[in-house]
Enzyme design. Structure first.
Site, mmCIF file in Angstrom:
data_model
loop_
_atom_site.group_PDB
_atom_site.id
_atom_site.type_symbol
_atom_site.label_atom_id
_atom_site.label_comp_id
_atom_site.label_asym_id
_atom_site.label_seq_id
_atom_site.Cartn_x
_atom_site.Cartn_y
_atom_site.Cartn_z
ATOM 1 N N HIS A 73 0.841 -1.202 0.000
ATOM 2 C CA HIS A 73 0.000 0.000 0.000
ATOM 3 C C HIS A 73 0.877 1.254 0.000
ATOM 4 O O HIS A 73 1.026 1.908 -1.013
ATOM 5 C CB HIS A 73 -0.924 -0.066 1.209
ATOM 6 C CG HIS A 73 -2.020 0.948 1.218
ATOM 7 N ND1 HIS A 73 -2.274 1.785 0.171
ATOM 8 C CD2 HIS A 73 -2.952 1.243 2.162
ATOM 9 C CE1 HIS A 73 -3.300 2.549 0.464
ATOM 10 N NE2 HIS A 73 -3.724 2.239 1.670
ATOM 11 N N HIS A 79 -1.261 0.478 -12.169
ATOM 12 C CA HIS A 79 -2.147 0.762 -11.038
ATOM 13 C C HIS A 79 -3.399 -0.088 -11.190
ATOM 14 O O HIS A 79 -3.854 -0.328 -12.301
ATOM 15 C CB HIS A 79 -2.531 2.252 -11.037
ATOM 16 C CG HIS A 79 -3.095 2.723 -9.743
ATOM 17 N ND1 HIS A 79 -4.409 2.563 -9.420
ATOM 18 C CD2 HIS A 79 -2.511 3.331 -8.689
ATOM 19 C CE1 HIS A 79 -4.618 3.074 -8.216
ATOM 20 N NE2 HIS A 79 -3.483 3.537 -7.744
ATOM 21 N N ASP A 101 3.676 7.067 -7.191
ATOM 22 C CA ASP A 101 4.924 6.742 -6.490
ATOM 23 C C ASP A 101 6.166 6.884 -7.353
ATOM 24 O O ASP A 101 7.279 6.751 -6.852
ATOM 25 C CB ASP A 101 4.854 5.304 -5.950
ATOM 26 C CG ASP A 101 3.865 5.199 -4.813
ATOM 27 O OD1 ASP A 101 3.842 6.121 -3.997
ATOM 28 O OD2 ASP A 101 3.114 4.217 -4.769
HETATM 29 N N1 ACO Z 1 6.050 -3.613 -14.603
HETATM 30 C C1 ACO Z 1 5.963 -4.574 -15.550
HETATM 31 N N2 ACO Z 1 4.831 -5.213 -15.885
HETATM 32 C C2 ACO Z 1 3.745 -4.863 -15.208
HETATM 33 C C3 ACO Z 1 3.750 -3.877 -14.210
HETATM 34 C C4 ACO Z 1 4.956 -3.243 -13.925
HETATM 35 N N3 ACO Z 1 5.018 -2.294 -13.002
HETATM 36 N N4 ACO Z 1 2.501 -3.728 -13.704
HETATM 37 C C5 ACO Z 1 1.743 -4.612 -14.359
HETATM 38 N N5 ACO Z 1 2.486 -5.289 -15.284
HETATM 39 C C6 ACO Z 1 1.996 -6.284 -16.239
HETATM 40 C C7 ACO Z 1 1.709 -7.617 -15.556
HETATM 41 O O1 ACO Z 1 2.837 -8.452 -15.592
HETATM 42 C C8 ACO Z 1 0.585 -8.140 -16.411
HETATM 43 O O2 ACO Z 1 1.145 -8.612 -17.610
HETATM 44 P P1 ACO Z 1 0.564 -9.948 -18.319
HETATM 45 O O3 ACO Z 1 -0.837 -9.549 -18.724
HETATM 46 O O4 ACO Z 1 1.471 -10.192 -19.441
HETATM 47 O O5 ACO Z 1 0.572 -10.996 -17.247
HETATM 48 C C9 ACO Z 1 -0.223 -6.885 -16.778
HETATM 49 O O6 ACO Z 1 0.749 -5.823 -16.748
HETATM 50 C C10 ACO Z 1 -1.375 -6.579 -15.829
HETATM 51 O O7 ACO Z 1 -0.839 -6.456 -14.497
HETATM 52 P P2 ACO Z 1 -1.559 -6.882 -13.163
HETATM 53 O O8 ACO Z 1 -0.525 -7.297 -12.179
HETATM 54 O O9 ACO Z 1 -2.682 -7.810 -13.479
HETATM 55 O O10 ACO Z 1 -2.207 -5.519 -12.728
HETATM 56 P P3 ACO Z 1 -2.824 -5.196 -11.302
HETATM 57 O O11 ACO Z 1 -3.880 -4.192 -11.522
HETATM 58 O O12 ACO Z 1 -3.169 -6.415 -10.554
HETATM 59 O O13 ACO Z 1 -1.560 -4.562 -10.536
HETATM 60 C C11 ACO Z 1 -0.057 -3.044 -9.580
HETATM 61 C C12 ACO Z 1 -1.433 -3.229 -10.257
HETATM 62 C C13 ACO Z 1 0.053 -3.958 -8.372
HETATM 63 C C14 ACO Z 1 0.032 -1.588 -9.105
HETATM 64 C C15 ACO Z 1 1.056 -3.356 -10.607
HETATM 65 O O14 ACO Z 1 0.907 -2.529 -11.746
HETATM 66 C C16 ACO Z 1 2.445 -3.224 -10.010
HETATM 67 O O15 ACO Z 1 2.940 -4.152 -9.370
HETATM 68 N N6 ACO Z 1 3.115 -2.021 -10.190
HETATM 69 C C17 ACO Z 1 4.404 -1.807 -9.586
HETATM 70 C C18 ACO Z 1 4.254 -1.472 -8.108
HETATM 71 C C19 ACO Z 1 3.747 -0.061 -7.871
HETATM 72 O O16 ACO Z 1 4.203 0.892 -8.487
HETATM 73 N N7 ACO Z 1 2.768 0.055 -6.949
HETATM 74 C C20 ACO Z 1 2.191 1.349 -6.579
HETATM 75 C C21 ACO Z 1 0.765 1.455 -6.982
HETATM 76 S S1 ACO Z 1 0.162 3.085 -6.583
HETATM 77 C C22 ACO Z 1 -0.231 3.051 -4.922
HETATM 78 O O17 ACO Z 1 -0.459 2.028 -4.323
HETATM 79 C C23 ACO Z 1 -0.266 4.351 -4.139
#
Ligand code: ACO
Length: 431
Positions: free
Chosen positions: A269, A308, A364
């Site tokens: 988070h 996100h 972030d």
């Molecule tokens: N880098 C590379 N690939 C990514 C990233 C990333 N940051 N985020 C998502 N993807 C890819 C996944 O691998 C997936 O690919 P696929 O379809 O080939 O399997 C696709 O994009 C969809 O991703 P999900 O994980 O299903 O997306 P979800 O909505 O569940 O996740 C999350 C969102 C957790 C924020 C994710 O984008 C992530 O881990 N980002 C990096 C961490 C981050 O910056 N978090 C801060 C969020 S903002 C906040 O909380 C204030």
């Protein structure tokens, strides 16, 4: 012809049909519960771990359209608030639902400013922590402890008492946050300076040493003001849900908010900006960016600060933070990691892998760089998030307390364990 706002469901186990009302794009879980219900069987329930598609409340506080990259507090676009408002005005807006008149504003700022001091015994509570205590652990404990200083706070149905706690919480959070920072450094706690603005005073309590009066650079306090506005609320996220869930037991707001702080403490988070900073340090130079991006595309890495759950477009807060980053670096000097971040963003925004998955910079991506430039250690990043989020948590808590539809939070489960085993006493089992 007007469309009928209902959903017809046929239960193939029995052949029975049900017509469920659709209101605001939702059906009621209690209506689903009528499906298949009999004297012997409970009705159908909805299984939704993590509430990914379950509305837990009606709310008029914050609007997000993730596909279009829109964020509004009480209907006002975040861009306009960040550009022209102050954190305390935004806090008023979130709590009261509308912008203050001049008199309301002045009274609000006066009240918050004159409640920034905490009881001296809270200082004793904080002093009791180990020298290397995590500031977020200190913050959540001290906010919980405040409930014992204001026992009247449990009268949550009394609007005047509620208001007093709201003022106290918004006023005292910077004091507690700053003291938890000073504690880890072994420096004396600095008392609030009520001549300063909310963010100036926070900077003073963080960084003042032997000078008579601490005078923060206005560009830094303005940048902090913008960051505080951007983090003030974000509808039903994990910590807000924690505040609402705990608050639904009708506990006092200090206890409910300490649950929110605990939720924010978690790395999924509040901790992503720290991960961004670690990633940038590992990449080190602009030249290493293409190889890193290849690693991400091959699935060996994750581009932290991108993507996100809700935003499938540029996170509107990221755009504003990028601008604030430039303002801060004007004062502190440019962090060489900024170049790495900008190169990452440039390449990722053009690359098919990120474009097709709708991965854009989130809030972030740049905030960690700003916090580092302001000399905060990574452990303080979540504290800097919790202070402004207090306004949003309280606005959501107030909404909960006044909502006649709300009940104590109590989700269902699907039981997967054993049933009706015969207990054999230990003496017999072990003989
Ligand atoms: N880098 C590379 N690939 C990514 C990233 C990333 N940051 N985020 C998502 N993807 C890819 C996944 O691998 C997936 O690919 P696929 O379809 O080939 O399997 C696709 O994009 C969809 O991703 P999900 O994980 O299903 O997306 P979800 O909505 O569940 O996740 C999350 C969102 C957790 C924020 C994710 O984008 C992530 O881990 N980002 C990096 C961490 C981050 O910056 N978090 C801060 C969020 S903002 C906040 O909380 C204030």
């Amino acid at each position: 012809m007007t469309q009928k706002q209902t959903l017809t469901v046929r239960d193939n186990r029995t052949g029975d049909e049900y017509e469920l009302d659709i209101t605001d794009g939702t059906i009621r879980a209690s209506d689903v519960g009528k499906i298949g219900k009999s004297d012997e069987e409970p009705g159908l329930a909805v299984y939704d771990p993590g509430f990914t598609n379950t509305a837990s409340t009606r709310s008029a506080v914050t609007y997000i359209d993730g596909d279009r990259g829109i964020l509004e507090y009480r209907g006002y676009p975040i861009e306009q608030l960040a550009e022209s408002s102050t954190f305390l005005e935004v806090a008023y807006l979130l709590i009261h639902g509308e912008l203050p008149t001049r008199e309301q504003h002045d009274q609000w700022v006066h009240d918050i400013t004159f409640h920034t001091f905490v009881h001296e015994d809270i200082k004793t509570v904080m002093r009791g922590f180990r020298y290397d205590a995590h500031p977020m652990g200190m913050l959540l404990s001290s906010v919980g402890a405040l409930s014992t200083f204001y026992p009247e706070a449990r009268n949550i149905k009394d609007p005047q008492i509620r208001h007093e706690q709201i003022v106290r919480l918004i006023a005292k959070m910077p004091t507690l946050g700053a003291w938890s920072f000073r504690h880890a450094q072994g420096k004396p706690y600095v008392y609030p300076d009520n001549d300063l603005t909310y963010t100036e005073n926070f900077l003073s309590m963080l960084f003042k040493m032997s000078e008579q009066k601490y005078e923060p650079d206005p560009r830094l306090s303005k940048a902090l003001e913008v960051l505080f506005i951007l983090h003030a609320d974000h509808e039903q996220n994990c910590s807000t849900n924690a505040v609402r869930s705990v608050g639904s037991s009708q506990v006092d707001p200090y206890s409910a908010l300490s649950a929110g702080i605990a939720a924010l403490y978690g790395p999924l988070h509040g901790g992503a900006n720290e991960a961004v900073l670690r990633m940038l340090k590992r990449i080190k130079t602009k030249d290493n960016v293409p190889a890193f991006i290849e690693g991400v595309k091959n699935g060996d890495e994750r581009l932290m600060g991108f993507g996100h759950r809700v935003y499938k477009n540029y996170d509107p807060r990221a755009k504003i933070i990028k601008k604030a980053t430039e303002d801060v670096f004007e004062v502190t000097g440019v962090n060489p990691l900024l170049e790495v971040a900008q190169e990452l963003e440039k390449i990722a925004l053009e690359d098919e892998y990120f474009v097709s998955r709708k991965l854009y910079p989130n809030v972030d991506f740049y905030s960690g760089l700003i916090y580092e430039a302001l000399q905060f250690p990574p452990e303080m990043f979540t504290v800097l998030f919790a202070i402004p989020r207090t306004a949003g948590w309280l606005a959501q808590w107030l909404e909960l307390v006044d909502d006649p539809e709300q009940k104590i939070a109590r989700p269902k489960q699907i039981y997967t364990g054993e049933r009706q085993l015969d207990f054999v006493p230990a003496a017999q089992r072990w003989s």
